[in-house]
Motif scaffolding. Structure first.
Motif, PDB file in Angstrom:
ATOM      1  N   GLN A  88       4.900  -9.892  -0.494  1.00  0.00           N
ATOM      2  CA  GLN A  88       5.394 -10.077   1.062  1.00  0.00           C
ATOM      3  C   GLN A  88       4.353  -9.559   1.965  1.00  0.00           C
ATOM      4  O   GLN A  88       4.238  -9.774   3.018  1.00  0.00           O
ATOM      5  N   VAL A  89       3.338  -8.612   1.435  1.00  0.00           N
ATOM      6  CA  VAL A  89       2.497  -8.039   2.377  1.00  0.00           C
ATOM      7  C   VAL A  89       1.029  -7.906   1.832  1.00  0.00           C
ATOM      8  O   VAL A  89      -0.004  -8.395   1.919  1.00  0.00           O
ATOM      9  N   LEU A  90       0.990  -7.096   0.574  1.00  0.00           N
ATOM     10  CA  LEU A  90      -0.287  -6.778   0.126  1.00  0.00           C
ATOM     11  C   LEU A  90      -1.261  -7.710  -0.350  1.00  0.00           C
ATOM     12  O   LEU A  90      -2.504  -7.978   0.026  1.00  0.00           O
ATOM     13  N   SER A  91      -0.784  -8.780  -1.140  1.00  0.00           N
ATOM     14  CA  SER A  91      -1.526 -10.068  -1.434  1.00  0.00           C
ATOM     15  C   SER A  91      -2.060 -10.803  -0.167  1.00  0.00           C
ATOM     16  O   SER A  91      -2.866 -11.619  -0.587  1.00  0.00           O
ATOM     17  N   HIS A  92      -1.596 -10.717   0.783  1.00  0.00           N
ATOM     18  CA  HIS A  92      -2.172 -11.463   1.816  1.00  0.00           C
ATOM     19  C   HIS A  92      -3.340 -11.184   2.684  1.00  0.00           C
ATOM     20  O   HIS A  92      -3.743 -11.501   3.655  1.00  0.00           O
ATOM     21  N   TYR A  93      -3.817  -9.843   2.345  1.00  0.00           N
ATOM     22  CA  TYR A  93      -4.784  -9.028   2.836  1.00  0.00           C
ATOM     23  C   TYR A  93      -5.770  -8.295   1.685  1.00  0.00           C
ATOM     24  O   TYR A  93      -5.531  -8.274   0.638  1.00  0.00           O
ATOM     25  N   ASP A  94      -7.058  -8.063   2.345  1.00  0.00           N
ATOM     26  CA  ASP A  94      -7.925  -7.540   1.415  1.00  0.00           C
ATOM     27  C   ASP A  94      -7.924  -6.056   1.521  1.00  0.00           C
ATOM     28  O   ASP A  94      -8.666  -5.335   2.321  1.00  0.00           O
ATOM     29  N   LEU A  95      -6.731  -5.443   0.923  1.00  0.00           N
ATOM     30  CA  LEU A  95      -6.283  -4.093   1.104  1.00  0.00           C
ATOM     31  C   LEU A  95      -6.851  -3.154  -0.280  1.00  0.00           C
ATOM     32  O   LEU A  95      -7.012  -3.628  -1.198  1.00  0.00           O
ATOM     33  N   MET A  96      -6.973  -1.969   0.043  1.00  0.00           N
ATOM     34  CA  MET A  96      -7.120  -0.980  -0.896  1.00  0.00           C
ATOM     35  C   MET A  96      -5.786  -0.326  -0.936  1.00  0.00           C
ATOM     36  O   MET A  96      -5.200   0.178   0.430  1.00  0.00           O
TER      37      MET A  96
ATOM     38  N   ARG B 215      -1.905  -1.924 -12.112  1.00  0.00           N
ATOM     39  CA  ARG B 215      -2.391  -2.810 -13.159  1.00  0.00           C
ATOM     40  C   ARG B 215      -3.367  -3.746 -12.598  1.00  0.00           C
ATOM     41  O   ARG B 215      -3.501  -4.034 -11.425  1.00  0.00           O
ATOM     42  N   ALA B 216      -4.325  -4.030 -13.809  1.00  0.00           N
ATOM     43  CA  ALA B 216      -5.630  -4.712 -13.335  1.00  0.00           C
ATOM     44  C   ALA B 216      -5.454  -5.960 -12.653  1.00  0.00           C
ATOM     45  O   ALA B 216      -6.233  -6.510 -11.894  1.00  0.00           O
ATOM     46  N   ASP B 217      -4.272  -6.655 -12.883  1.00  0.00           N
ATOM     47  CA  ASP B 217      -4.109  -7.946 -12.386  1.00  0.00           C
ATOM     48  C   ASP B 217      -3.604  -7.932 -10.909  1.00  0.00           C
ATOM     49  O   ASP B 217      -3.505  -8.962 -10.414  1.00  0.00           O
ATOM     50  N   GLY B 218      -3.659  -6.830 -10.354  1.00  0.00           N
ATOM     51  CA  GLY B 218      -3.457  -6.618  -9.004  1.00  0.00           C
ATOM     52  C   GLY B 218      -2.013  -6.848  -8.246  1.00  0.00           C
ATOM     53  O   GLY B 218      -1.742  -7.182  -7.002  1.00  0.00           O
ATOM     54  N   LYS B 219      -1.022  -6.783  -9.134  1.00  0.00           N
ATOM     55  CA  LYS B 219       0.367  -7.318  -8.861  1.00  0.00           C
ATOM     56  C   LYS B 219       1.052  -6.075  -7.993  1.00  0.00           C
ATOM     57  O   LYS B 219       2.097  -6.444  -7.397  1.00  0.00           O
ATOM     58  N   GLU B 220       0.542  -4.877  -8.231  1.00  0.00           N
ATOM     59  CA  GLU B 220       1.105  -3.924  -7.530  1.00  0.00           C
ATOM     60  C   GLU B 220       0.097  -3.344  -6.666  1.00  0.00           C
ATOM     61  O   GLU B 220      -0.225  -3.748  -5.490  1.00  0.00           O
ATOM     62  N   LEU B 221      -0.552  -1.875  -7.138  1.00  0.00           N
ATOM     63  CA  LEU B 221      -1.303  -1.143  -6.367  1.00  0.00           C
ATOM     64  C   LEU B 221      -2.967  -1.230  -6.844  1.00  0.00           C
ATOM     65  O   LEU B 221      -2.939  -1.602  -8.043  1.00  0.00           O
ATOM     66  N   SER B 222      -3.872  -0.678  -6.118  1.00  0.00           N
ATOM     67  CA  SER B 222      -5.090  -0.771  -6.517  1.00  0.00           C
ATOM     68  C   SER B 222      -5.174   0.606  -7.543  1.00  0.00           C
ATOM     69  O   SER B 222      -5.829   0.647  -8.608  1.00  0.00           O
ATOM     70  N   MET B 223      -4.770   1.609  -7.168  1.00  0.00           N
ATOM     71  CA  MET B 223      -4.680   3.032  -7.913  1.00  0.00           C
ATOM     72  C   MET B 223      -3.705   3.944  -7.764  1.00  0.00           C
ATOM     73  O   MET B 223      -2.858   3.462  -6.608  1.00  0.00           O
ATOM     74  N   VAL B 224      -3.759   4.932  -8.449  1.00  0.00           N
ATOM     75  CA  VAL B 224      -2.628   5.848  -8.220  1.00  0.00           C
ATOM     76  C   VAL B 224      -3.281   7.311  -8.238  1.00  0.00           C
ATOM     77  O   VAL B 224      -4.224   7.478  -8.701  1.00  0.00           O
TER      78      VAL B 224
END
Ligand code: TEU
Length: 559
Positions: A242-250, A268-277
């Protein structure tokens, strides 16, 4: 590993309340940050993580938000925010905002409505439960002492608050809550921000039925066991969609209790959740019977074991964050090193080398680049942090800890020790404010401040500047594989980084002495013809046998 800008970045955390005050009210503000952007540019950081600046009654210094789309009055206006964001972007600095959506303030309109009646349309935005036999609905403890439930007589029910009673938990199982949060996140992304640090995001999905936690002997309340809940990844994937995949975010998730396996899902490396924890195992090593309230020190072998685990077991599957301090932790130099005047500078540089030569995105907490140290609090009335004040009352009233010991623990592990004003120069209040600061200034500001260090090429500031520049210069620092050396050493932390390139292999050897006396280290044969990339001593060349000075650090690069 796939290149990403946030893998090659260094992040600087600003705790706005204590960074820079522009109007003399004793509280840092956005105009103050604007006035210090050239300082950040000089340091060379790529991203700013800004702790909350939203409208808040400040029960938990802004982590209790009453309007996600308005700026706290003490910090300034939305126009100030827009000017700050533009000023950062003009300098090539990205802005990551603090997203605090596990809970709101009890003064947020959603909660004001929710508590009005059992059939209010906002009732299920939060967790309301009947009491049990005249007690709280379950045995969960708040992170800020006492029960995680607050009785509300308006409807004769309890509401859940994992933190302060003015921070009611949002019910993420309610799709309306998720939609409200995603809409607010899109609003901020459309303003041009570059990412989010997600406050206690591992806690947003609670187990159905909110079952009791395991009570330890003698304890009145139990750890709620709410981290890595049943739907957390589903909700984050929905947020991504809904949000993150629409922008170039960290994005970085603050994930207390995260394991390697869970981190591989969150980041996860495929970017389906967050960049890092953010994982917290290394900052839990010195906990004791009363959690953080101890005078225990971290054993270097444990520190090496934990850091190495996260370096080796995430590699290739997810991205690491790297931090030793933040607004919730004591000053890293005081905790992991030695802040005695004769060792402070060497040790601050050593800790920075140890962390910044690892794989992952490094986080510099404001003042860490100066070697700022824990601020001493002489009495409880100097303490501001709700966590410390509640714990003092709970542990001393209960007679389990003496007030003297509790003050000692607050000075060692309390959050205020790292929340005192940034030390800009040797003028009154360290140049932070012309007014009365909201919290005391560390008395050592005449010895430790930015103005002096910017003028001194051998300062901690200039050492951090070199480290940050190296990360851009040498791919092996960002992408090289990690290997621990001498795991059994109780005083030395040594590791290598290795990166295969088309035309050869880069190998980096990092040696850090955590000892207050000389130590020896045999340099592996292959590094004898390497070059010293950076070091905090006067070493010019590589010999077979290093006699390391107290807290000496050196990184040797072999191409
Ligand atoms: O911190 C989460 C958290 O667990 C903290 O309680 C922290 O681990 C603890 O204080 C260490 O002693 C986040 C924010 O970083 C913190 O400032 C907030 O108080 C908390 O969430 C509630 O929003």
């Amino acid at each position: 590993m796939e290149r990403k800008w946030w893998k090659e970045a260094v992040v600087y955390q600003i705790y706005p309340r204590s960074f820079m005050d522009s109007d003399g009210d004793g509280v840092g503000d956005l105009k103050g940050i604007i006035s210090r952007l050239d300082y950040l540019k000089e340091l060379g950081v790529d991203v700013v993580w800004l702790s909350p600046v939203y409208k808040s009654p400040n029960d938990d210094n802004g982590y209790d938000i009453s309007d996600y789309q308005a700026i706290m009055e003490e910090f300034g206006t939305m126009e100030d925010f827009d000017r700050m964001l533009a000023g950062m972007h003009e300098r090539g600095i990205r802005l990551v905002m603090d997203l605090v959506v596990n809970h709101t303030s009890d003064e947020h309109p959603w909660f004001v409505e929710s508590r009005k009646s059992k059939d209010n349309p906002y009732r299920d935005y939060y967790f309301w439960r009947e009491g049990k036999e005249g007690k709280e609905p379950n045995n969960w403890a708040s992170c800020f002492s006492g029960s995680a439930w607050q009785y509300d007589d308006a409807t004769d029910m309890y509401y859940l608050h994992l933190f302060s009673k003015k921070q009611p938990d949002l019910n993420w199982d309610n799709p309306k809550v998720r939609d409200e949060v995603f809409s607010m996140m899109n609003w901020w992304c459309d303003k041009g921000i570059d990412g989010f640090r997600m406050d206690v995001i591992s806690m947003i999905s609670k187990k159905p039925g909110l079952p009791d936690g395991e009570l330890f002997p003698g304890a009145q309340y139990a750890w709620p066991g709410v981290v890595n809940g049943p739907h957390v990844h589903e909700y984050l994937q929905e947020m991504n969609c809904q949000v993150l995949s629409h922008y170039d975010l960290m994005t970085v998730g603050e994930c207390a209790g995260v394991t390697i396996e869970e981190a591989k899902k969150y980041a996860r490396a495929d970017g389906k959740e967050l960049s890092m924890v953010f994982q917290f195992e290394h900052v839990g090593l010195d906990d004791g019977r009363f959690g953080k309230w101890t005078d225990r020190r971290v054993d270097l072998r444990d520190f090496k074991r934990i850091m190495s685990k996260w370096q080796s077991e995430l590699a290739g599957a997810a991205w690491n964050s790297l931090f030793l301090g933040n607004h919730d932790q004591p000053r890293s130099l005081s905790r992991f090193g030695c802040d005695a005047p004769q060792h402070r500078v060497m040790c601050a540089k050593m800790l920075a080398t140890c962390l910044h030569m690892m794989q992952g995105t490094p986080y510099v907490y404001q003042g860490e680049e100066l070697g700022m140290t824990n601020t001493p609090f002489d009495s409880l009335d100097e303490v501001r942090d709700i966590e410390s004040l509640n714990a003092f009352r709970e542990l001393t009233d209960g007679g389990v800890v003496t007030p003297e010991d509790m003050m000692r623990f607050i000075n060692l592990r309390g959050r205020d020790t790292a929340r005192t004003p940034m030390q800009w120069d040797d003028s009154e209040n360290a140049g932070f404010t012309t007014g009365t600061p909201w919290i005391k200034v560390n008395p050592n500001y005449k010895e430790i401040n930015a103005a002096d260090q910017m003028a001194d090429p051998d300062s901690v500031f200039h050492y951090y500047k070199k480290l940050i520049a190296l990360r851009k210069q040498e791919d092996v620092i960002v992408y090289g594989d990690y290997q621990l050396l001498a795991p059994e050493s109780e005083t030395l932390y040594a590791y290598t980084r290795t990166l295969e390139r088309e035309d050869g292999t880069d190998e980096l050897l990092v040696i850090c002495s955590f000892a207050g006396q000389e130590e020896t280290f045999e340099i592996p044969e292959k590094f004898l013809d390497g070059e010293i990339l950076i070091g905090n001593g006067r070493r010019e060349s590589v010999e077979r046998r290093f006699i390391l000075a107290p807290y000496e650090a050196v990184a040797i690069l072999k191409r």
